[in-house]
Scaffold this active site. Structure first.
Site, PDB file in Angstrom:
ATOM      1  N   HIS A 290       1.932  -4.599   2.158  1.00 29.43           N
ATOM      2  CA  HIS A 290       1.385  -3.541   1.318  1.00 29.43           C
ATOM      3  C   HIS A 290      -0.039  -3.884   0.911  1.00 29.43           C
ATOM      4  O   HIS A 290      -0.436  -5.045   0.913  1.00 29.43           O
ATOM      5  CB  HIS A 290       2.263  -3.268   0.087  1.00 29.43           C
ATOM      6  CG  HIS A 290       2.433  -4.427  -0.830  1.00 29.43           C
ATOM      7  ND1 HIS A 290       3.227  -5.518  -0.540  1.00 29.43           N
ATOM      8  CD2 HIS A 290       1.914  -4.669  -2.056  1.00 29.43           C
ATOM      9  CE1 HIS A 290       3.200  -6.375  -1.544  1.00 29.43           C
ATOM     10  NE2 HIS A 290       2.404  -5.889  -2.480  1.00 29.43           N
TER      11      HIS A 290
ATOM     12  N   HIS B 249      -3.071  -3.141  -2.035  1.00 27.67           N
ATOM     13  CA  HIS B 249      -3.366  -2.710  -3.404  1.00 27.67           C
ATOM     14  C   HIS B 249      -4.739  -2.048  -3.433  1.00 27.67           C
ATOM     15  O   HIS B 249      -5.707  -2.610  -2.918  1.00 27.67           O
ATOM     16  CB  HIS B 249      -3.418  -3.909  -4.352  1.00 27.67           C
ATOM     17  CG  HIS B 249      -2.132  -4.637  -4.509  1.00 27.67           C
ATOM     18  ND1 HIS B 249      -1.339  -4.502  -5.624  1.00 27.67           N
ATOM     19  CD2 HIS B 249      -1.503  -5.527  -3.700  1.00 27.67           C
ATOM     20  CE1 HIS B 249      -0.274  -5.287  -5.491  1.00 27.67           C
ATOM     21  NE2 HIS B 249      -0.357  -5.912  -4.330  1.00 27.67           N
TER      22      HIS B 249
END
Length: 138
Positions: free
Chosen positions: A102, A104
């Site tokens: 992932h 950010h």
């Protein structure tokens, strides 16, 4: 170490746990970070299973990076941030706490220090409002 599909992002991607969704397509889910470092902290979670950048399929990275760029622009526009920090952690010593790749997107505001990664939980109402505003800017 290998990918474990029981991680929280795997559960969110399967619809087992709710999230404040900003955007979703066949490549990734964009959602608000429940424990933001700043107002508007957003996550881009590729749907293809990988632990992090180190074991990700290059085709996944090719597909998701344009989305990372577009979300960064939308977050900056929706929050009127002064800058944007893009962060991606790989393994525990580097700060990774959820073992599903992932990215950010962290808005930075002049004179406002960032909170601690994984710090205090944001209010659901504010996250829902931010998700709508960022989605509109996409």
């Amino acid at each position: 170490m290998s990918y474990d599909p029981s991680n929280i992002f795997g559960k969110i991607l399967r619809g087992e746990i709710p999230a404040h969704k900003v955007y979703e397509d066949d490549v990734a889910l964009v959602m608000m970070d429940l424990f933001p470092q700043s107002r508007g902290h957003t996550l881009i979670v590729p749907k293809a299973p990988s632990r992090n950048l180190l074991d990700a399929d290059p085709a996944t990275l090719t597909a998701v990076i344009p989305l990372v760029q577009n979300v960064a622009k939308a977050v900056k526009a929706a929050t009127s941030a002064d800058g944007i920090r893009v962060v991606q952690f790989n393994e525990t010593p580097a700060g990774q706490t959820v073992f599903h790749l992932h990215f950010h997107i962290i808005p930075v505001y002049e004179g406002v220090p960032l909170g601690v990664h994984g710090g205090g939980k944001a209010e659901d109402g504010e996250l829902a409002m931010l998700a709508r505003d960022i989605a509109a800017a996409l």
